[in-house]
Design a protein around this motif. Sequence first.
Motif, PDB file in Angstrom:
ATOM      1  N   THR A  10       0.782  -1.227   0.000  1.00  0.00           N
ATOM      2  CA  THR A  10       0.000   0.000   0.000  1.00  0.00           C
ATOM      3  C   THR A  10       0.825   1.295   0.000  1.00  0.00           C
ATOM      4  OG1 THR A  10      -1.894  -1.135   1.007  1.00  0.00           O
ATOM      5  CG2 THR A  10      -1.831   1.257   1.220  1.00  0.00           C
ATOM      6  N   PRO A  11       1.717   1.546   0.983  1.00  0.00           N
ATOM      7  CA  PRO A  11       2.376   2.857   1.045  1.00  0.00           C
ATOM      8  C   PRO A  11       3.632   2.954   0.190  1.00  0.00           C
ATOM      9  CG  PRO A  11       2.994   1.567   2.953  1.00  0.00           C
ATOM     10  CD  PRO A  11       2.067   0.702   2.137  1.00  0.00           C
ATOM     11  N   GLN A  46      -8.163   9.260  -2.299  1.00  0.00           N
ATOM     12  CA  GLN A  46      -6.836   9.255  -2.902  1.00  0.00           C
ATOM     13  C   GLN A  46      -6.333   7.821  -3.047  1.00  0.00           C
ATOM     14  OE1 GLN A  46      -5.265  11.936  -4.008  1.00  0.00           O
ATOM     15  NE2 GLN A  46      -6.809  13.388  -3.254  1.00  0.00           N
ATOM     16  N   PRO A  47      -5.748   7.497  -4.196  1.00  0.00           N
ATOM     17  CA  PRO A  47      -5.187   6.149  -4.370  1.00  0.00           C
ATOM     18  C   PRO A  47      -3.920   5.982  -3.550  1.00  0.00           C
ATOM     19  CG  PRO A  47      -4.614   7.531  -6.244  1.00  0.00           C
ATOM     20  CD  PRO A  47      -5.540   8.356  -5.376  1.00  0.00           C
ATOM     21  N   SER A  48      -3.607   4.740  -3.205  1.00  0.00           N
ATOM     22  CA  SER A  48      -2.377   4.465  -2.471  1.00  0.00           C
ATOM     23  C   SER A  48      -1.166   4.674  -3.371  1.00  0.00           C
ATOM     24  CB  SER A  48      -2.384   3.025  -1.959  1.00  0.00           C
ATOM     25  OG  SER A  48      -2.222   2.119  -3.046  1.00  0.00           O
ATOM     26  N   ALA A  49       0.012   4.760  -2.745  1.00  0.00           N
ATOM     27  CA  ALA A  49       1.248   4.896  -3.515  1.00  0.00           C
ATOM     28  C   ALA A  49       1.455   3.702  -4.436  1.00  0.00           C
ATOM     29  CB  ALA A  49       2.434   5.042  -2.567  1.00  0.00           C
ATOM     30  N   VAL A  50       1.061   2.511  -3.972  1.00  0.00           N
ATOM     31  CA  VAL A  50       1.209   1.308  -4.796  1.00  0.00           C
ATOM     32  C   VAL A  50       0.267   1.353  -5.994  1.00  0.00           C
ATOM     33  CG1 VAL A  50       0.689  -1.180  -4.830  1.00  0.00           C
ATOM     34  CG2 VAL A  50       2.183  -0.222  -3.064  1.00  0.00           C
ATOM     35  N   LYS A  51      -0.958   1.809  -5.786  1.00  0.00           N
ATOM     36  CA  LYS A  51      -1.885   1.911  -6.915  1.00  0.00           C
ATOM     37  C   LYS A  51      -1.351   2.881  -7.971  1.00  0.00           C
ATOM     38  CE  LYS A  51      -6.691   2.913  -8.183  1.00  0.00           C
ATOM     39  NZ  LYS A  51      -8.041   3.282  -7.687  1.00  0.00           N
ATOM     40  N   THR A  56       0.941   3.457 -13.337  1.00  0.00           N
ATOM     41  CA  THR A  56       2.012   4.027 -14.161  1.00  0.00           C
ATOM     42  C   THR A  56       2.648   2.954 -15.041  1.00  0.00           C
ATOM     43  OG1 THR A  56       2.513   5.749 -12.542  1.00  0.00           O
ATOM     44  CG2 THR A  56       4.258   5.196 -14.102  1.00  0.00           C
ATOM     45  N   HIS A  57       2.754   1.746 -14.478  1.00  0.00           N
ATOM     46  CA  HIS A  57       3.348   0.633 -15.236  1.00  0.00           C
ATOM     47  C   HIS A  57       2.320  -0.130 -16.070  1.00  0.00           C
ATOM     48  CE1 HIS A  57       7.160   1.195 -13.243  1.00  0.00           C
ATOM     49  NE2 HIS A  57       6.646   0.986 -12.051  1.00  0.00           N
ATOM     50  N   VAL A  61      -4.884  -3.692 -11.244  1.00  0.00           N
ATOM     51  CA  VAL A  61      -4.974  -3.418  -9.803  1.00  0.00           C
ATOM     52  C   VAL A  61      -6.324  -3.874  -9.268  1.00  0.00           C
ATOM     53  CG1 VAL A  61      -4.960  -1.618  -8.017  1.00  0.00           C
ATOM     54  CG2 VAL A  61      -3.457  -1.411 -10.013  1.00  0.00           C
ATOM     55  N   MET A  62      -6.294  -4.511  -8.115  1.00  0.00           N
ATOM     56  CA  MET A  62      -7.509  -4.841  -7.375  1.00  0.00           C
ATOM     57  C   MET A  62      -7.380  -4.294  -5.962  1.00  0.00           C
ATOM     58  SD  MET A  62      -8.632  -8.695  -8.494  1.00  0.00           S
ATOM     59  CE  MET A  62     -10.141  -8.506  -7.511  1.00  0.00           C
TER      60      MET A  62
END
Length: 313
Positions: A10-11, A46-51, A56-57, A61-62
Motif C-alpha cells: 500500500t504505502p 486518494q489512491p495508495s502509492a502502490v496503486k 504508471t506501469h 490493480v484490485m
Amino acid sequence: MKPSVIFAGTPDFAAAALNAIVAAGFNVPLVLTQPDRPSGRGLKLQPSAVKKAALTHGLTVMQPTTLKTAEIQAILENQQADVMVVAAYGLLLPQAVLNIPRYGCLNIHASLLPRWRGAAPIQRAIEAGDQETGVCIMQMDAGLDTGSVISCHKYTIKTDDTASEVHDALMQLGADAIVADLQQINQLQPIPQSETGVTYAHKLSKAEAQINWTRPAAEIVRKIRAFNPVPGAWTVWQDKPLKIRRAKVVSYTGIPGVILHSNEHELIVACGKDSISIEEIQKAGSKAMSVTAFQAGNILQQGTLLASAETDA
C-alpha cells in the motif's frame, strides 16, 4: 525464467519494491492494494502509492477489503503466479492465500527478525535505542511476522536519524533485497526464526507521543526521533499541542518541563535527567520550522512550563 509475481502493498515503502520488481523485468499479472482513502483538506478519495505506481506501469490493480472470500481467492489462483510479494499491505493473508503461489508468499519486513515483529518496527527500534536495524525477506506463515527468514540486510541507525530517514533507507534496502531474492528463488533456503529475542512493535498512538518531561533527556530525544513525522512527539503550550520535531541532549539541569534558556537561536527545556535543546518545532496549524524561525514570531520565554504527560494537559 523469471518467476511471475503477484504484488500486495500500500504505502511508499511498498511502491519502491514494486517499481524495482517491474524494472528488473519480472511479470506482475496482478497488484493488490488497499481501497482509496479520503485524504487532504477536501477529504477526497486518494489512491495508495502502490496503486499509483501500478497504474504508471500499466498493471492490473484490485482493491479488495478482504482476502477471505472464495471469489478473490479464485482470482488469485487464476493468475498462476509463482510467488506473491507482500510489503506493508494492511490485510491479513489467510492460509488459503498463502498456499496459492508455487513458492508461497514473501514479506518485506523492516526489522531484523525476530526483533520488532508487528506494525511499527522502525519507530520502536529508534525509540528503544537500537544501534542497528534492517530489512528481512521472510517466508510468510499464519503467524504475526513469525515465518522463516530468507535474507537479512542490516542498516546502522545514525544518532540523529528520524523514523522518516530510516524508513527511506530501508525502503531502498528492501526493494533491492526482494529483487535479489526473486532472481534466485529456486535456491532460497529459509531459516526458522529464533524464539530468543522476540519483541513486538506495537502500533503508535497519539497519546503515547506526548512528552513526559520527567523522563531522561536521552529517552525523550529518542521518542522525538522515533515519532517524526507521525504522529509527532508533542507537549502543550498555551493550551495547544506543540510538536517537537528535532532535538539533542544537553547537560543542563532544572525543573522538568521548564524552559531554562531562550533566545532567537536556542531553546533548552529541562528533563528528568539533563535537558534537550530543541532544533525544530511545530505549533498547531503551522509547518515545522527551525527554532530560529519559530522564535522570531513565537517567543517562548525562559521560565515557561511546558505541560507534561504527568499533568492534566
